[in-house]
Design an enzyme around this catalytic site. Structure first.
Site, PDB file in Angstrom:
ATOM      1  N   LYS A   1       0.834  -1.215   0.000  1.00 37.03           N
ATOM      2  CA  LYS A   1       0.000   0.000   0.000  1.00 37.03           C
ATOM      3  C   LYS A   1       0.866   1.262   0.000  1.00 37.03           C
ATOM      4  O   LYS A   1       0.579   2.217  -0.709  1.00 37.03           O
ATOM      5  CB  LYS A   1      -0.936   0.015   1.231  1.00 37.03           C
ATOM      6  CG  LYS A   1      -1.893  -1.168   1.287  1.00 37.03           C
ATOM      7  CD  LYS A   1      -2.890  -1.042   2.436  1.00 37.03           C
ATOM      8  CE  LYS A   1      -2.290  -1.084   3.829  1.00 37.03           C
ATOM      9  NZ  LYS A   1      -1.639  -2.356   4.191  1.00 37.03           N
TER      10      LYS A   1
ATOM     11  N   ARG B   1      -9.028   1.216   9.038  1.00 36.62           N
ATOM     12  CA  ARG B   1      -8.652  -0.149   9.398  1.00 36.62           C
ATOM     13  C   ARG B   1      -9.781  -0.842  10.155  1.00 36.62           C
ATOM     14  O   ARG B   1      -9.647  -2.013  10.512  1.00 36.62           O
ATOM     15  CB  ARG B   1      -7.404  -0.121  10.271  1.00 36.62           C
ATOM     16  CG  ARG B   1      -6.106  -0.428   9.504  1.00 36.62           C
ATOM     17  CD  ARG B   1      -4.993  -0.367  10.515  1.00 36.62           C
ATOM     18  NE  ARG B   1      -3.791  -1.041  10.160  1.00 36.62           N
ATOM     19  CZ  ARG B   1      -2.746  -0.445   9.600  1.00 36.62           C
ATOM     20  NH1 ARG B   1      -2.807   0.812   9.241  1.00 36.62           N
ATOM     21  NH2 ARG B   1      -1.636  -1.117   9.391  1.00 36.62           N
TER      22      ARG B   1
ATOM     23  N   ARG C   1      11.604  -5.992   4.601  1.00 32.02           N
ATOM     24  CA  ARG C   1      11.357  -4.553   4.373  1.00 32.02           C
ATOM     25  C   ARG C   1      12.353  -3.707   5.164  1.00 32.02           C
ATOM     26  O   ARG C   1      12.641  -3.959   6.322  1.00 32.02           O
ATOM     27  CB  ARG C   1       9.934  -4.212   4.799  1.00 32.02           C
ATOM     28  CG  ARG C   1       9.628  -2.744   4.667  1.00 32.02           C
ATOM     29  CD  ARG C   1       8.158  -2.485   4.576  1.00 32.02           C
ATOM     30  NE  ARG C   1       7.464  -2.630   5.849  1.00 32.02           N
ATOM     31  CZ  ARG C   1       6.160  -2.422   6.002  1.00 32.02           C
ATOM     32  NH1 ARG C   1       5.415  -2.088   4.964  1.00 32.02           N
ATOM     33  NH2 ARG C   1       5.595  -2.576   7.187  1.00 32.02           N
TER      34      ARG C   1
ATOM     35  N   ARG D   1      11.498  -1.793  10.774  1.00 26.25           N
ATOM     36  CA  ARG D   1      10.497  -1.394  11.760  1.00 26.25           C
ATOM     37  C   ARG D   1      10.394  -2.437  12.863  1.00 26.25           C
ATOM     38  O   ARG D   1      10.465  -3.634  12.599  1.00 26.25           O
ATOM     39  CB  ARG D   1       9.132  -1.242  11.073  1.00 26.25           C
ATOM     40  CG  ARG D   1       8.962   0.088  10.403  1.00 26.25           C
ATOM     41  CD  ARG D   1       7.732   0.161   9.543  1.00 26.25           C
ATOM     42  NE  ARG D   1       6.513  -0.396  10.130  1.00 26.25           N
ATOM     43  CZ  ARG D   1       5.305  -0.307   9.558  1.00 26.25           C
ATOM     44  NH1 ARG D   1       5.176   0.323   8.407  1.00 26.25           N
ATOM     45  NH2 ARG D   1       4.250  -0.838  10.111  1.00 26.25           N
TER      46      ARG D   1
ATOM     47  N   ARG E   1       0.010  -8.926  13.716  1.00 23.12           N
ATOM     48  CA  ARG E   1      -0.587  -7.944  12.797  1.00 23.12           C
ATOM     49  C   ARG E   1      -1.527  -8.626  11.806  1.00 23.12           C
ATOM     50  O   ARG E   1      -2.567  -8.088  11.460  1.00 23.12           O
ATOM     51  CB  ARG E   1       0.513  -7.168  12.064  1.00 23.12           C
ATOM     52  CG  ARG E   1       1.221  -6.197  13.000  1.00 23.12           C
ATOM     53  CD  ARG E   1       2.497  -5.686  12.407  1.00 23.12           C
ATOM     54  NE  ARG E   1       2.280  -4.792  11.294  1.00 23.12           N
ATOM     55  CZ  ARG E   1       3.203  -4.505  10.384  1.00 23.12           C
ATOM     56  NH1 ARG E   1       4.395  -5.061  10.457  1.00 23.12           N
ATOM     57  NH2 ARG E   1       2.935  -3.664   9.416  1.00 23.12           N
TER      58      ARG E   1
END
Ligand code: AMP
Length: 223
Positions: free
Chosen positions: A13, A88, A124, A157, A168
């Site tokens: 996203k 969300r 990531r 992160r 998550r």
């Protein structure tokens, strides 16, 4: 036009939002980025959000809605904007409509299976200065720890660590997935296969947006 990017964590996203921003000149608003900024600045709101974000849970609707409300009335949002990571929950979607009724919604769901989510998030890396998003497999920086764009250091992160990724995903299923039905019922829903190269996903998103923009322009001519 308000483009709502939906999809599990790691579905792209943020990356697609940046590309949309660049091509269509709609600013990208990421509630995750706004929250991380508040955490960095140690604002009272940031301090409240920090522990929750680290655990992979969702920050309270009221806090996120307040943070977004402060952003969507900036001048650059007059034509519309792209939302990454908001809404969300269904109450957030309803609050969004109430907060800002100037724009027509287009929801783009970037679909990605669980294993692909895990593989992507673990790889990531983000630039601590300019926020550019990399992936050590598919969007490699020239050096694994340095940003190609600004030369600053890259970091992982806290919530991209394996144990938090599982949480998550669980939170996504429990609280966010209901939004797919929500936008499908409103007939503004478009599903894109996210398990492909960035450019291929972006091409499909552009087809959706171009179609919607021309439909909108035609309806304006008819009025
Ligand atoms: P993201 O960068 O979108 O993956 O968001 C990182 C974290 O920020 C999430 O795991 C949540 O803890 C929090 N967050 C971001 N956006 C929202 C939202 N719309 N509602 C609740 N929490 C959010």
């Amino acid at each position: 036009m308000r483009i709502i990017l939906l999809g599990p964590p790691g579905s792209g996203k943020g990356t697609q939002g940046d590309l949309i921003q660049e091509k269509y000149r709609f600013p990208k608003i990421s509630t995750g980025d706004l929250l991380r900024q508040a955490v960095k600045e140690r604002t009272p709101l940031g301090q409240k959000a920090e522990i929750i974000m680290r655990s992979g849970e969702l920050v309270d609707d009221k806090i996120v809605i307040r943070i977004l409300q402060q952003r969507v009335f900036f001048d650059d949002c007059q034509r519309g904007y792209v939302l990454d990571g908001f809404p969300r929950t269904v109450p957030q979607a309803k609050a969004l409509e109430k907060m800002d009724s100037r724009h027509r919604d287009i929801a783009v769901f970037i679909h990605l299976g669980d294993q692909a989510v895990i593989d992507r998030l673990e790889k990531r890396r983000i630039c601590s200065e300019c926020g550019t998003i990399y992936n050590l497999f598919v969007k490699k920086p020239k050096r694994s720890d340095i940003c190609d764009m600004c030369g600053d250091s890259l970091y992982q992160r806290d919530d991209d660590k394996p144990e938090i990724i599982q949480e998550r995903l669980r939170v996504y299923r429990a609280q966010t997935e209901a939004l797919l039905d929500y936008y499908q019922e409103r007939e503004v829903f478009h599903k894109i296969n996210g398990e492909r190269k960035i450019e291929a996903v972006f091409n499909d998103i552009c087809s959706v947006l171009d179609r919607e923009i021309s439909k909108f322009n035609e309806s304006k001519v008819l009025l």
